[in-house]
Motif scaffolding. Structure first.
Motif, short mmCIF file in Angstrom:
data_model
loop_
_atom_site.label_atom_id
_atom_site.label_comp_id
_atom_site.label_asym_id
_atom_site.label_seq_id
_atom_site.Cartn_x
_atom_site.Cartn_y
_atom_site.Cartn_z
N GLU A 144 -5.67 9.72 -12.35
CA GLU A 144 -4.25 9.71 -12.71
C GLU A 144 -3.33 10.11 -11.56
OE1 GLU A 144 -1.73 8.42 -15.40
OE2 GLU A 144 -3.84 8.65 -15.98
N GLN A 145 -3.70 11.13 -10.82
CA GLN A 145 -2.78 11.65 -9.79
C GLN A 145 -2.63 10.71 -8.59
OE1 GLN A 145 -5.83 12.98 -10.53
NE2 GLN A 145 -6.62 14.23 -8.85
N PHE A 146 -3.48 9.68 -8.50
CA PHE A 146 -3.40 8.76 -7.37
C PHE A 146 -2.73 7.43 -7.74
CE2 PHE A 146 -7.39 11.23 -6.55
CZ PHE A 146 -6.82 12.07 -5.59
N VAL A 147 -2.39 7.27 -9.01
CA VAL A 147 -1.77 6.02 -9.45
C VAL A 147 -0.33 5.97 -8.93
CG1 VAL A 147 -0.99 4.68 -11.45
CG2 VAL A 147 -3.21 5.85 -11.50
N ASP A 148 0.01 4.81 -8.35
CA ASP A 148 1.35 4.60 -7.78
C ASP A 148 1.83 3.25 -8.32
OD1 ASP A 148 3.62 4.47 -6.24
OD2 ASP A 148 2.56 4.13 -4.34
N GLY A 149 2.50 3.27 -9.46
CA GLY A 149 2.90 2.02 -10.09
C GLY A 149 1.67 1.27 -10.56
N SER A 150 1.50 0.01 -10.13
CA SER A 150 0.36 -0.80 -10.58
C SER A 150 -0.82 -0.71 -9.61
CB SER A 150 0.80 -2.25 -10.72
OG SER A 150 1.25 -2.74 -9.47
N HIS A 151 -0.71 0.14 -8.60
CA HIS A 151 -1.83 0.26 -7.66
C HIS A 151 -2.15 1.72 -7.39
CE1 HIS A 151 1.90 -0.42 -5.27
NE2 HIS A 151 1.47 0.67 -4.68
N ALA A 152 -2.90 1.96 -6.31
CA ALA A 152 -3.36 3.32 -6.00
C ALA A 152 -2.88 3.67 -4.60
CB ALA A 152 -4.88 3.36 -6.08
N ASP A 153 -2.38 4.86 -4.44
CA ASP A 153 -1.78 5.29 -3.17
C ASP A 153 -2.88 5.64 -2.16
OD1 ASP A 153 -0.52 6.68 -1.10
OD2 ASP A 153 1.07 7.38 -2.44
N MET A 154 -3.04 4.81 -1.13
CA MET A 154 -4.12 5.03 -0.17
C MET A 154 -3.92 6.33 0.61
SD MET A 154 -6.15 2.34 2.20
CE MET A 154 -5.32 2.29 3.75
N ALA A 155 -2.69 6.70 0.88
CA ALA A 155 -2.44 7.93 1.63
C ALA A 155 -2.90 9.15 0.83
CB ALA A 155 -0.95 8.05 1.96
N GLU A 156 -2.89 9.03 -0.50
CA GLU A 156 -3.34 10.12 -1.35
C GLU A 156 -4.84 10.05 -1.63
OE1 GLU A 156 -1.51 12.69 -2.41
OE2 GLU A 156 0.18 11.92 -1.25
N ILE A 157 -5.33 8.84 -1.81
CA ILE A 157 -6.77 8.67 -2.07
C ILE A 157 -7.60 9.07 -0.85
CG2 ILE A 157 -8.55 6.87 -2.34
CD1 ILE A 157 -7.08 5.75 -4.61
N LYS A 158 -7.08 8.79 0.34
CA LYS A 158 -7.76 9.15 1.59
C LYS A 158 -9.19 8.61 1.67
CE LYS A 158 -5.14 13.41 2.58
NZ LYS A 158 -4.08 13.16 1.57
N PRO A 159 -9.35 7.27 1.57
CA PRO A 159 -10.70 6.71 1.71
C PRO A 159 -11.23 6.98 3.12
CG PRO A 159 -9.07 4.97 1.91
CD PRO A 159 -8.32 6.23 1.49
N ILE A 160 -12.54 6.97 3.25
CA ILE A 160 -13.17 7.21 4.55
C ILE A 160 -13.31 5.88 5.29
CG2 ILE A 160 -15.21 8.16 5.69
CD1 ILE A 160 -15.78 9.66 2.99
N ILE A 161 -13.03 5.90 6.58
CA ILE A 161 -13.15 4.72 7.43
C ILE A 161 -14.41 4.89 8.27
CG2 ILE A 161 -11.96 3.27 9.12
CD1 ILE A 161 -10.28 3.89 6.61
N PHE A 162 -15.23 3.85 8.35
CA PHE A 162 -16.48 3.90 9.13
C PHE A 162 -16.34 3.07 10.39
CE2 PHE A 162 -20.92 2.24 9.86
CZ PHE A 162 -21.49 3.45 10.21
N ALA A 163 -16.82 3.62 11.49
CA ALA A 163 -16.83 2.90 12.77
C ALA A 163 -18.25 2.43 13.07
CB ALA A 163 -16.33 3.81 13.89
N PRO A 164 -18.54 1.14 12.86
CA PRO A 164 -19.87 0.64 13.19
C PRO A 164 -20.15 0.89 14.68
CG PRO A 164 -18.65 -0.97 11.89
CD PRO A 164 -17.67 0.09 12.32
N GLY A 165 -21.38 1.12 15.03
CA GLY A 165 -21.74 1.38 16.43
C GLY A 165 -21.79 2.88 16.67
N SER A 166 -20.63 3.51 16.72
CA SER A 166 -20.61 4.97 16.94
C SER A 166 -21.01 5.72 15.67
CB SER A 166 -19.21 5.42 17.37
OG SER A 166 -18.30 5.33 16.29
N ARG A 167 -20.92 5.03 14.52
CA ARG A 167 -21.24 5.62 13.22
C ARG A 167 -20.41 6.87 12.90
NH1 ARG A 167 -27.88 5.36 12.79
NH2 ARG A 167 -28.02 3.15 12.24
N ARG A 168 -19.18 6.88 13.41
CA ARG A 168 -18.30 8.00 13.11
C ARG A 168 -17.47 7.71 11.86
NH1 ARG A 168 -16.57 7.79 19.33
NH2 ARG A 168 -18.34 8.95 20.19
N TYR A 169 -17.14 8.77 11.15
CA TYR A 169 -16.24 8.68 10.00
C TYR A 169 -14.84 9.15 10.40
CZ TYR A 169 -20.47 8.56 7.02
OH TYR A 169 -21.66 8.24 6.42
N TYR A 170 -13.83 8.43 9.92
CA TYR A 170 -12.44 8.79 10.20
C TYR A 170 -11.67 8.85 8.89
CZ TYR A 170 -13.34 7.70 15.12
OH TYR A 170 -13.85 7.70 16.40
#
Lengths: 191, 191
Positions: A144-170
């Protein structure tokens, strides 16, 4: 430009946790970074898995899976889920995460994660080491707290980004633009 | 959790610029966010496109495309490239970007972008509104200053992150972990 060879290095990649049931109905989850949206209508997402994984066989049998999007706070747990097979450990028990049975597809989702997609298998596509699973998204559920109208607020959800090769998470950084709008500056140049 | 319905909202999504040649050898590019790595061996990436795009027909004819990863500084140009059809405008000319002929596949890449993947079509997979193109990555080229050992430094490349639904663009933030390592904390709990 420097040639790095024929390698799967495309940036950025997601960090998604795939939920399935074993044959005996025990819930399982594994982490995958080879994936992406692949159709708007019907809404579909693809995840690509090795045959060696328990999840591969669970999807082939149940024709269903969930895509669970962890926020940055779940980084250690999500990484663990990618390091160990569900054949050897109860990854829900070890991480303290809760498997929630989906009402729509034959797969569990992770109750604590901010966003989950419930998917019905459309078809597997054999490629090589990995098999690409196309799943039709039957519903997207967001805390509920991440709902922004009809979608989801990425700045609040803070999904993890993967860097193939270095295998680092951002983490996700600042908003820098708005699609189908920021580009108008170039349109004025060109017209 | 709140149900948002059956929509392609999986986070995060990439912002990639797909390079192809028209039948008369004019270079074209379009922006795509429906895509992801889909196999390690052979190394493959998928991009999913509507039949209405010029790029769809170019890939079907030439069996080749490039995946070009723009850095945040190219956000406006990349957005423009997704707003206009190459049938109506010379998007290289308008943006001032340079089409570089690939030596490996029948497609151009964007010379100014930090990372490009040269791809040979393995097969198209019809899904619905979008067709999923599986491309075998023949080479990854990275601008010299972004090379970090055998891979490319994502913190330096600064690829753009797309948020489906809100259609916002974000930068990559801080490194928060290391895959196949950060999860060891949980392994200790579980054993």
């Amino acid at each position: 430009m420097r040639s790095l060879g024929a390698k799967p290095l495309a940036q950025p990649a997601p960090v998604w946790v795939i939920g399935t049931y074993f044959e005996d109905d025990r819930p399982n989850m594994m982490t995958a970074a080879w994936g992406g949206i692949c159709c708007s209508d019907p809404p579909c997402v693809q995840v690509s898995l090795r045959k060696a994984t328990a999840t591969y066989h669970n999807i082939m049998r149940n024709k269903a899976f969930t895509v669970n999007v962890p926020s940055a706070e779940f980084m250690e747990k999500s990484d663990y889920v990618g390091m160990v097979s569900g054949k050897d450990a109860d990854k829900f028990k070890v991480t303290g995460l809760t498997p929630q049975k989906s009402d729509l597809v034959d797969a569990p989702y992770v109750a604590e994660f901010p966003m989950v997609l419930e998917c019905s298998l459309i078809k597997p596509v054999e490629i090589g080491l990995h098999t690409l699973f196309i799943g039709e998204i039957k519903d997207v559920k967001v805390q509920e707290q991440f709902v922004d109208g009809s979608h989801a607020d990425m700045a609040e959800i803070k999904p993890i980004i993967f860097a193939p090769g270095s295998r680092r998470y951002y983490t996700v950084g600042d908003q820098i633009g708005q699609a189908f709008s920021s580009g108008r500056a170039c349109m004025r140049n060109g017209e």
